[in-house]
Design a protein around this motif. Structure first.
Motif, short mmCIF file in Angstrom:
data_model
loop_
_atom_site.label_atom_id
_atom_site.label_comp_id
_atom_site.label_asym_id
_atom_site.label_seq_id
_atom_site.Cartn_x
_atom_site.Cartn_y
_atom_site.Cartn_z
N HIS A 286 47.71 40.68 27.21
CA HIS A 286 46.41 41.21 27.62
C HIS A 286 45.63 40.11 28.32
N LEU A 287 46.21 38.90 28.38
CA LEU A 287 45.55 37.80 29.05
C LEU A 287 45.93 37.82 30.52
N MET A 288 44.98 38.26 31.35
CA MET A 288 45.32 38.46 32.76
C MET A 288 45.53 37.16 33.50
N SER A 289 44.77 36.12 33.10
CA SER A 289 44.97 34.83 33.76
C SER A 289 46.39 34.34 33.49
N GLU A 290 46.86 34.63 32.27
CA GLU A 290 48.20 34.22 31.88
C GLU A 290 49.23 34.95 32.74
N PHE B 165 53.85 43.23 31.79
CA PHE B 165 53.56 44.61 31.38
C PHE B 165 52.12 44.58 30.89
N LEU B 166 51.25 45.23 31.66
CA LEU B 166 49.83 45.07 31.43
C LEU B 166 49.20 46.43 31.15
N GLY B 167 48.24 46.44 30.27
CA GLY B 167 47.53 47.68 30.01
C GLY B 167 46.56 47.50 28.86
N PRO B 168 45.56 48.38 28.79
CA PRO B 168 44.58 48.27 27.70
C PRO B 168 45.22 48.55 26.34
N ASN B 169 44.50 48.24 25.29
CA ASN B 169 44.99 48.57 23.93
C ASN B 169 45.27 50.05 23.85
N ILE C 188 62.57 40.40 25.89
CA ILE C 188 61.42 41.29 25.83
C ILE C 188 60.41 40.67 24.88
N LEU C 189 59.26 40.28 25.40
CA LEU C 189 58.29 39.57 24.58
C LEU C 189 56.96 40.32 24.61
N ASP C 190 56.54 40.79 23.44
CA ASP C 190 55.28 41.50 23.34
C ASP C 190 54.20 40.50 22.92
N GLU C 191 53.27 40.24 23.81
CA GLU C 191 52.17 39.29 23.55
C GLU C 191 52.68 37.94 23.03
N PRO C 192 53.59 37.27 23.77
CA PRO C 192 54.19 36.05 23.22
C PRO C 192 53.20 34.91 23.01
N VAL C 193 52.12 34.85 23.77
CA VAL C 193 51.24 33.69 23.65
C VAL C 193 50.10 33.94 22.66
N ASN C 194 50.09 35.11 22.08
CA ASN C 194 49.07 35.45 21.09
C ASN C 194 49.04 34.42 19.97
N TYR D 115 23.20 29.27 55.03
CA TYR D 115 23.55 27.95 54.47
C TYR D 115 24.70 27.99 53.46
N GLU D 116 25.26 29.18 53.21
CA GLU D 116 26.52 29.23 52.44
C GLU D 116 27.27 30.49 52.83
N LEU D 117 28.59 30.34 52.94
CA LEU D 117 29.44 31.46 53.33
C LEU D 117 30.76 31.28 52.57
N THR D 118 30.89 32.00 51.44
CA THR D 118 32.07 31.75 50.60
C THR D 118 32.91 33.02 50.42
N PRO D 119 34.16 32.97 50.85
CA PRO D 119 35.02 34.13 50.60
C PRO D 119 35.28 34.25 49.09
N GLN D 120 35.15 35.46 48.56
CA GLN D 120 35.39 35.69 47.13
C GLN D 120 36.80 36.21 46.95
N VAL D 121 37.64 35.38 46.36
CA VAL D 121 39.02 35.81 46.13
C VAL D 121 39.02 36.71 44.90
N SER D 122 39.54 37.89 45.06
CA SER D 122 39.56 38.76 43.89
C SER D 122 40.69 38.31 42.98
N SER D 123 40.42 38.36 41.71
CA SER D 123 41.39 37.88 40.74
C SER D 123 42.20 39.06 40.22
N LEU D 124 43.23 38.73 39.46
CA LEU D 124 44.02 39.78 38.85
C LEU D 124 43.13 40.58 37.89
#
Lengths: 315, 298
Positions: A185-189, A32-36, A150-156, A274-283
């Motif tokens: 709020h940690l998107m990598s998480e 469940f993701l969203g700004p403050n 139901i865990l609200d920000e469990p890794v905080n 001399y370089e050709l790198t696909p940019q993977v978009s992140s979450l």
């Protein structure tokens, strides 16, 4: 399973949640993701019956939370790590909660061990660090071995070891067929933990889809190209649906076509690449794309003069 | 500090049990909550000591006063016996000794009432209330459990303190010739009703803690009702006209106080009427508190 239907919460003139409908399914981790201030916590509090919805309804495993005969066995929730009396020990806190459902003492010891609280279980919860408070909150959520978590920000506030533990725990529970609904709020998480995402902004659902779909769907793929004749390649590539940005003298970011097509154009025209790198978009990219119009509290950088003023005032 | 965590296999459902919420479970939970706070244990012990202590002091003052009267009479060549004093002064003028068990009651009201406010308001202050409501989402059972525990504890402590105070008072007054023992009219009655009165105050305190969700505010209002209001109401009697003289007896502390005494006095409500009025006040706070607790967001 959690089902919300047109769920809304209005505080006076402020609409915290504006009629959201969603389903959180068993057997997967739903993020469940969203700004403050987007309405995440309010939604979770309504699921747990702490806040009364202004309109709409929400059920957990088919019933409103308060209608369950054994609520702690149905849903375990960590909504607020500080939902503990500061003068009571962690052990007694869990014991008092367990007593309501006749949960045996052995289970209290079990969740204390699971959450790594053995050393501090007899100490007053008021002296706990944020991370310890989170562990105690998670222990309380697990107490009834519930079908839904139901865990609200469990890794905080958790240390890296704790973060990894929570990630493994929720994955394990989801694999057991349980419903896991967690906000962060940690998107990598989220990218590592969740299977499915519900994105909320200003009280409305912006996206409700599998994580991979959200990452793939929101931004076109980009390719980083390094070449010693950037202006030439740039004009060769430019065309329908293709945008080229030049950030550095020999670096281009190309959107709209893939690396192979870029290489073909370069080969045909004898341009050295001399370089050709696909940019993977992140979450993270996807998230900012989705919520850029929905962020309620924008942060602004303070200007230079404002920063300098205390120093001058001191003179 | 070691924070080793295990991703141990989630335990089978059996280890967590599968009982639902039961009222006896909620009672046990609130009992654990009350006794697992060091502050409560110390406070309850000190309350017992304080009620008996203040009671003993009141006993000493009354003894000194009566003893003085008897000596003065003897010095003037008259004999003043306790029987004569009991017959000379009307009931309620301070020469009744049957209410000695409740001599330290005011301290009990103050401390046990405040403890009752805190039992709920501290849950709001610390956020514990959300854990409580998660475990007991119907909410009312948690409130009722708290009310029962507070009422019982207040009753038991006040009764023990009353018996102890009377055990101190009895030999003291017997030594100057008063015929005072367990069979004296009103002694057992005042021990019994003293506990009920303090239990009622505790229920009002719990209700205030629930309604105001704030410890300082709840205790202030409680003190206002049981101490300040009584003083304020006594000023009403200064207003000319008979009507105002009869008003103060209807306020909570005076109605409750009347409940603790025995005998009929013209123009004053009877003890049982005082008891009913006090019970009415208790319900006046208790019922709105339960409704608000059930409806309000936490």
């Amino acid at each position: 399973m959690i089902e919300a239907k047109d769920l809304a919460k209005v505080y006076g003139a402020k609409t915290a949640v504006a009629g959201v409908s969603f389903t959180v399914r068993a057997g997967q981790v739903t993020g469940f993701l969203g700004p403050n201030g987007a309405g995440k916590s309010t939604t979770m509090r309504m699921i747990m019956g702490l806040d009364r919805p202004t309109s709409g309804s929400v059920t957990v495993n088919g019933l409103p939370y308060a209608h369950h005969k054994a609520p702690l066995h149905e849903v375990g929730a960590l909504l607020d790590a500080k939902a503990v009396h500061t003068g009571r020990s962690a052990y007694n806190h869990l014991l008092a909660m367990a007593a309501t459902h006749g949960i045996p003492k052995a289970r209290v010891h079990e969740v204390i061990e699971m959450t790594g609280l053995d050393a501090v279980a007899k100490k007053k919860a008021g002296g706990f660090s944020l991370g310890m408070g989170q562990r105690l909150g998670i222990a309380a959520a697990l107490l009834g071995d519930p079908q839904t978590l139901i865990l609200d920000e469990p890794v905080n506030g958790l240390d890296p070891e704790g973060v990894l533990w929570v990630r493994n725990l929720v994955r394990y529970l989801a694999n057991q067929g349980k419903t896991v609904f967690l906000s962060s709020h940690l998107m990598s998480e989220m990218a590592q933990t969740a299977d499915h995402l519900i994105v909320i902004g200003r009280g409305r659902i912006i996206a409700d889809a599998p994580v991979q779909e959200i990452i793939a769907g929101t931004r076109q793929s980009r390719t980083l190209v390094r070449t010693d004749s950037a202006p030439q390649l740039s004009s060769l590539l430019a065309g329908d649906g293709v945008t080229v940005d030049q950030s550095e003298p020999e670096t281009l970011t190309v959107t709209g076509i893939g690396p192979r097509e870029i290489a073909e154009v370069a080969l045909r025209n004898g341009v050295l690449v001399y370089e050709l790198t696909p940019q993977v978009s992140s979450l993270e990219d996807a998230y900012f794309d989705l919520t850029k119009d929905e962020v309620e509290y924008h942060s602004h950088l303070t200007g230079g003069p404002a920063l300098a003023s205390p120093a001058t005032a001191g003179k | 500090m070691s924070t080793h965590t295990s991703t141990a296999a989630a335990p089978a459902r059996s280890s967590a049990g599968s009982h639902g919420v039961t009222f006896s479970g909620v009672l046990r939970s609130e009992w654990i909550k009350l006794w697992s706070l060091m502050s409560t244990r110390i406070l309850l012990l000190l309350t017992l000591v304080a009620i008996v202590g203040v009671g003993a002091l009141a006993v000493l003052i009354r003894y000194t006063f009566l003893d003085e009267m008897i000596r003065n009479a003897r010095d003037q060549g008259q004999t003043l016996t306790p029987e004569m004093m009991e017959q000379t002064f009307p009931p309620g003028s301070g020469f009744d000794l049957y209410n000695l068990p409740n001599a330290g009651l005011q301290i009990g009201i103050l401390v046990l009432g405040s403890l009752a406010v805190l039992f709920m308001s501290s849950e709001y202050a610390t956020g514990m209330i959300r854990s409580t409501m998660n475990a007991v989402p119907r909410r009312t059972p948690a409130f009722v459990a708290k009310a029962i525990i507070l009422a019982v504890i207040s009753y038991v402590i006040t009764t023990i303190a009353g018996v102890a105070t009377f055990l101190i008072a009895m030999p003291v007054f017997q030594s100057i010739g008063f015929d005072l023992d367990w069979s004296t009219d009103g002694v057992l009655y005042s021990i019994f009703t003293g506990g009920l009165y303090v239990a009622g105050v505790a229920l009002i305190g719990l209700s205030l803690g629930t309604l105001l969700r704030n410890s300082a505010g709840g205790i202030t209002v409680l003190v206002g009702i049981f101490f300040v209001l009584s003083i304020a109401a006594s000023f009403l009697t200064l207003i000319p006209g008979d009507f105002w003289k009869y008003v103060p007896q209807y306020i909570p502390s005076d109605a409750g106080g009347r409940f603790l005494s025995i005998g009929h006095t013209d123009g004053v409500i009877d003890p049982w009427q005082g008891g009913l009025i006090f019970l009415g006040y208790v319900l006046l706070f208790l019922i709105p508190a339960m409704i608000v607790l059930k409806k309000r967001d936490v």
